[in-house]
Design an enzyme around this catalytic site. Structure first.
Site, short mmCIF file in Angstrom:
data_model
loop_
_atom_site.label_atom_id
_atom_site.label_comp_id
_atom_site.label_asym_id
_atom_site.label_seq_id
_atom_site.Cartn_x
_atom_site.Cartn_y
_atom_site.Cartn_z
N LEU A 101 0.89 -1.17 0.00
CA LEU A 101 0.00 0.00 0.00
C LEU A 101 0.92 1.21 0.00
CD1 LEU A 101 -2.68 -0.96 2.69
CD2 LEU A 101 -2.95 -0.97 0.21
N ASP A 102 0.49 2.30 -0.63
CA ASP A 102 1.31 3.51 -0.66
C ASP A 102 1.54 4.02 0.77
OD1 ASP A 102 1.06 3.45 -3.41
OD2 ASP A 102 -0.65 4.83 -3.41
N TYR A 103 2.57 4.83 0.90
CA TYR A 103 2.94 5.45 2.19
C TYR A 103 1.71 6.05 2.88
CZ TYR A 103 5.78 8.56 5.14
OH TYR A 103 6.38 9.21 6.19
N ARG A 198 -5.35 5.62 -7.24
CA ARG A 198 -5.08 7.06 -7.36
C ARG A 198 -5.03 7.46 -8.84
NH1 ARG A 198 -3.21 8.92 -2.22
NH2 ARG A 198 -2.80 7.13 -0.90
#
Ligand code: URA
Length: 245
Positions: A101-103, A198
């Site tokens: 998962l992204d930051y 996103r």
């Protein structure tokens, strides 16, 4: 009793397919006898590859974490940023995330020390479902929701069909007194491209303000607070394995 190639892959010697090749090549012995493809063995048997006895399969561990914002899904960061492993610091075994998962993405992340499990679930052919709640700028109209469902053209190609629903909408006042419409879009996808949600939302003109993964392969976050984790039950592990075995 278990198939030899499965025991070998669980012990981390090779993937199942490579293990089969080792067996066919006559390089694997069970209690000193050269094994054939299809042979089975037990934990207590002495299994060797090229004469080297393999270690007993380590205990497999499976965790479900509710990832907070501001954590990386890498094992280590050279810029000193926090990693999800710090949230499981009481687990002494070497574990790693199943995908990323992204930051700044929050929500459901699995971690394990079972490489076969990780690769099985991440393989694109398995089409494991992941559900996200994306809080976005503005309110996508029906045309945009339809585009998201059918496929959005991204740099790396068109996305596969997705389930998409507008689940919430509102207006908030910005610091300089303007009114800003926002909405929450729920997307269920089965691809795992980098920053996919996103990019999908930006492609239809609605940048993501916050992103949370709410479900993965039928698991959800129920009972697991932000930054907390739980072990998967045996039944859950068995069901997830059945998705790729
Ligand atoms: N899609 C994204 O854009 N980011 C994630 O972290 C996961 C899916």
């Amino acid at each position: 009793m278990e198939r030899l190639q499965k025991i070998l892959s669980k012990a981390g010697v090779a993937s199942r397919r490579e293990a089969e090749k080792l067996i066919i090549a006559g390089r694997v012995t069970v209690n000193g006898t050269v094994a054939k493809l299809g042979d089975q063995a037990e934990e207590s048997d002495t299994i060797a590859v090229d004469g080297t006895v393999i270690g007993k399969a380590e205990e497999k561990l499976y965790f479900l974490l509710n990832k907070p914002r501001g954590y990386l899904c890498t094992v280590k960061d050279d810029r000193g940023r926090k990693t999800v492993l710090e949230l499981l610091s009481d687990i002494k075994e070497y574990i790693y995330p199943v995908g990323r998962l992204d930051y700044n993405t929050t929500g459901l992340l699995l971690l394990t020390n079972d490489g076969e499990f990780m690769n099985g679930l991440l393989h694109p052919s398995r089409e494991v479902h992941k559900t996200y709640a994306a809080k976005v700028k503005g309110i996508p109209d029906n045309g945009k929701l339809k585009t998201l469902r059918q496929g959005v053209m991204l740099e790396d190609g068109i996305t596969a069909p997705a389930e998409v629903r507008l689940i919430e909408r509102g207006t908030k006042e910005t610091e300089d007194g303007r009114l800003l419409d926002w909405s929450t879009v729920q997307l269920t996808i089965h691809e795992g491209r980098n920053r996919q949600v996103r990019r999908m939302m930006s492609a239809v003109g609605h940048d993501v303000l916050a992103l949370k993964r709410t479900a993965f392969a039928g698991l959800n976050l129920q009972g697991v607070g932000v930054g907390k984790y739980r072990e998967l039950t045996k039944e859950e592990v068995t069901r997830l394995r059945s998705l790729y075995e």
